[in-house]
Design an enzyme around this catalytic site. Structure first.
Site, PDB file in Angstrom:
ATOM      1  N   HIS A 179       0.839  -1.202   0.000  1.00 51.00           N
ATOM      2  CA  HIS A 179       0.000   0.000   0.000  1.00 51.00           C
ATOM      3  C   HIS A 179       0.875   1.255   0.000  1.00 51.00           C
ATOM      4  CE1 HIS A 179      -3.508   2.478   1.434  1.00 51.00           C
ATOM      5  NE2 HIS A 179      -2.521   3.185   1.962  1.00 51.00           N
ATOM      6  N   GLU A 180       1.910   1.263   0.829  1.00 51.44           N
ATOM      7  CA  GLU A 180       2.801   2.429   0.894  1.00 51.44           C
ATOM      8  C   GLU A 180       3.635   2.566  -0.378  1.00 51.44           C
ATOM      9  OE1 GLU A 180       2.246   4.534   3.123  1.00 51.44           O
ATOM     10  OE2 GLU A 180       0.873   3.181   4.150  1.00 51.44           O
ATOM     11  N   HIS A 183       1.679   4.460  -2.872  1.00 48.96           N
ATOM     12  CA  HIS A 183       1.752   5.912  -2.686  1.00 48.96           C
ATOM     13  C   HIS A 183       3.015   6.482  -3.342  1.00 48.96           C
ATOM     14  CE1 HIS A 183      -1.755   6.567  -0.276  1.00 48.96           C
ATOM     15  NE2 HIS A 183      -1.372   5.791   0.709  1.00 48.96           N
ATOM     16  N   GLU A 263      -6.355   6.829  -0.622  1.00 47.83           N
ATOM     17  CA  GLU A 263      -6.312   5.565   0.111  1.00 47.83           C
ATOM     18  C   GLU A 263      -7.004   4.460  -0.676  1.00 47.83           C
ATOM     19  OE1 GLU A 263      -4.498   4.978   2.832  1.00 47.83           O
ATOM     20  OE2 GLU A 263      -3.851   7.030   2.448  1.00 47.83           O
TER      21      GLU A 263
END
Length: 656
Positions: A179-180, A183, A263
């Protein structure tokens, strides 16, 4: 679930929300003007001058000239404060992580939980075609959370809380870290820093009001014969505090809305990375069933709340939440969820040691993830992207391992000895030198080794000599992943050591009187990701807004790429031109495709406006995959060009 459609929708909504920040700033200018006019209106002298009272007298004091001056003052103040805050945060992800209480995790760490996190970050770096970012841990945070910080992939860091490292299993932690990484690759970090900077500029107006209010109160206490203007100072201060509060309220609401869209995008991208929705979905379920949840108690956490994996504070009103509700995020990832969170006893450090297999480096697993991404990317390039995403099944580690045995060669994984050799600075620098010299024979090889002797680098010379046989046995597609693994060790060099290493590497490259494409790609990749750590770097400035302005450099770059594949060069070149909407361009003959011209062309393309760069890289990826297979040279070219252009690789292009 069509993850690609979800990503496109999130990107589109984010553009609309960014415009609202400008509207909030315009509202602040209007309110400040209204406050100043009211201040003049209540003054006795100005009432006489206005010749009236009530709304007529108030409106009579309005002046477009004063409106412009006040508007300029407000915008200048907000802009200056935002710029100062931007310069503080844009110094790199390291500054953000340390300001939140982070501690860098070194390879020598004896903590098995930290080593597991390091291995996961390394795996996903290989799968995401990017150098391994530095890992930080927030040792005093029990909540399960994580964040990525930095302006671009070159200075990015990934941080996890102590609670995330302890409470999540390997699959769940991999989903959070993926997930990071999303980003980082989606450019969310730069947007996050911009949001934080602008929010600071807007709230500064309230800080000025607080200062004036205190100064007015101080003046009242110090003088019994104060003027009317000093008496009104607290009123002005109170008015500015209210305006600042309203501005920060609007900015906070917009920041929360933008963050929620990002998100959803990162959740979808994490599934795309790992080809498994259970990891990130289960991590969210654990947060829901964990008493501390995802709370972070650092004093600066609210300011940077939008960069975290989960909500860092309890919100009285959901409209200001920077993250979507857990239930919504989970149901988007797992439509069959029964609504029950995962209850898990809190793990204390040292009470449940990890198994050796859980701590072991996951280079093989990284190859599996990369292979899955490669197959997805190939399907995309053939026009079956939507079908591939809708038909994809999410596999367990065992399923992926079985497919690995069926479909991939064991040579895809990095040899453990070479992997271990680049985990410390001397071995990492020697590996870069070895990769260059391994391509040479006889006199060119001796010229390269002579450079090392002349530099007095005896230790490096011995390591290069020892590594040569193993490096020559590498598959060409393993060269860049090996250097990506070496990045954390190279970033731990001192500035003088890095300068010496860079000079030595360039001398070795030039020792045979020529520079080939691999040497150019390797040097550009290292320079791009390491220079910001040690040197003052001047970023490229946008100069070219339209594709037509860069036809000549595009012809050179696309021609070089087209000649590297095993298929029809003319067809690959034409495919890229069609993607870019270019007509009339012809493939340059191979003899005109020099490395020097290619380098000049790439650096010219680096000055394109940001929206052009992804289009160019997508066209290059399509040309590389035209024959159904991306060869190592094509892959290295696209990765190096993306690094020079400071642009994430297109999602269709994956390291296979």
């Amino acid at each position: 679930m069509d993850f690609f459609t979800q990503q496109d929708r999130a990107r589109r909504n984010t553009r609309y929300l960014v415009v609202l920040f400008g509207l909030a700033l315009a509202l602040i200018v209007i309110l400040v003007n209204a406050l100043v006019t009211a201040f003049l209106w209540v003054g006795r002298d100005y009432n006489i001058y206005a010749g009236g009272s009530g709304w007529e007298g108030y409106l009579a004091l309005f002046s477009w000239e004063r409106f412009g001056v006040i508007g300029l003052a407000v915008l200048s103040t907000v802009g200056f404060v935002s710029l100062v805050r931007w310069l503080q945060l844009a110094s790199g992800g390291k500054a953000v992580a340390e300001s939140l209480g982070g501690r860098r995790v070194l390879r020598q760490s004896a903590d098995p939980y930290e080593k597991r996190c390091l291995n996961i970050v390394e795996e996903l770096s290989l799968a995401a075609n990017m150098p391994v970012p530095a890992l930080y841990v927030l040792p005093d945070e029990r909540g399960i959370n994580a964040f990525a910080a930095g302006v671009n992939p070159a200075d990015a860091v990934v941080a996890v809380t102590r609670g995330a490292a302890l409470q999540l299993n390997r699959n769940e932690l991999q989903g959070v870290v993926a997930h990071e990484f999303s980003h980082i690759l989606n450019g969310d970090m730069r947007l996050g820093i911009r949001l934080a900077s602008l929010l600071k500029g807007i709230t500064f107006i309230g800080d000025v009001g607080h200062f004036l209010l205190r100064m007015g109160a101080y003046g009242v206490g110090r003088s019994n014969r104060r003027s009317e203007s000093s008496a009104a100072l607290p009123i002005v201060g109170l008015g500015l505090m209210v305006i600042g509060w309203l501005g920060s309220l609007a900015a906070g609401f917009i920041k929360a809305a933008i963050s929620r869209q990002k998100e959803y995008l990162a959740d979808a991208s994490a599934v795309q990375f790992t080809r498994d929705n259970s990891g990130i979905a289960d991590a969210l379920k654990v947060i829901g069933g964990f008493v501390p949840g995802s709370l972070v108690h650092s004093a600066r956490a609210p300011e940077m709340s939008h960069i975290f994996f989960g909500e860092v504070r309890h919100r009285l009103w959901e409209g200001f939440a920077t993250h979507p509700p857990l239930e919504q995020r989970i149901r988007r990832l797992d439509k069959d969820w029964d609504g029950q969170y995962l209850q898990r006893a809190e793990v204390r450090y040292g009470t449940e040691p990890l198994s050796e297999n859980d701590v072991q480096t996951g280079v093989g697993r990284a190859a599996l993830v990369a292979a899955a991404m490669a197959s997805a990317g190939l399907a995309d390039s053939e026009g079956t992207r939507d079908q591939a995403s809708s038909d994809a099944t999410f596999s367990t580690d065992e399923d992926v391992a079985d497919s690995r045995i069926r479909d991939e060669s064991d040579a895809d994984a990095l040899p453990q000895t070479l992997h271990d050799s680049v985990l410390e600075p001397l071995g990492a620098t020697a590996m870069a030198l070895t990769l260059v010299t391994a391509q040479r024979e006889s006199q060119p090889l001796e010229a390269a080794l002579a450079v090392l002797r002349s530099k007095g680098a005896r230790g490096q010379l011995e390591l290069v000599t020892d590594l040569l046989p193993q490096v020559r046995g590498l598959h060409p597609g393993q060269r860049f992943p090996l250097m990506a693994t070496a990045m954390p060790a190279l970033k731990s060099l001192s500035t003088p050591q890095y300068r010496e290493f860079k000079t030595t590497l360039l001398s070795v490259i030039q020792s045979d009187g020529r520079i080939d494409l691999f040497e150019w790609c390797l040097f550009q990749l290292l320079r791009h990701y390491l220079d910001p750590e040690f040197l003052r770097v001047e970023n490229s400035r946008p100069r070219y807004r339209h594709i037509a302005k860069v036809r000549a450099p595009l012809r050179q770059v696309l021609s070089v790429l087209a000649h590297q594949g095993e298929g029809d060069s003319a067809r690959a070149f034409a495919l890229a031109c069609e993607e870019l909407g270019l007509s009339g361009l012809t493939l340059a003959p191979l003899e005109e495709c020099s490395v020097a011209e290619f380098s000049r062309g790439v650096h010219t393309l680096a000055d394109c406006y940001p929206l052009l760069k992804p289009r160019i890289l997508k066209a290059m990826a399509l040309a590389a995959a035209d024959d159904g297979e991306v060869c190592p040279v094509e892959r290295e070219l696209v990765i190096a060009v993306a690094a020079v252009m400071d642009c994430p690789l297109p999602p269709e292009f994956a390291l296979g």
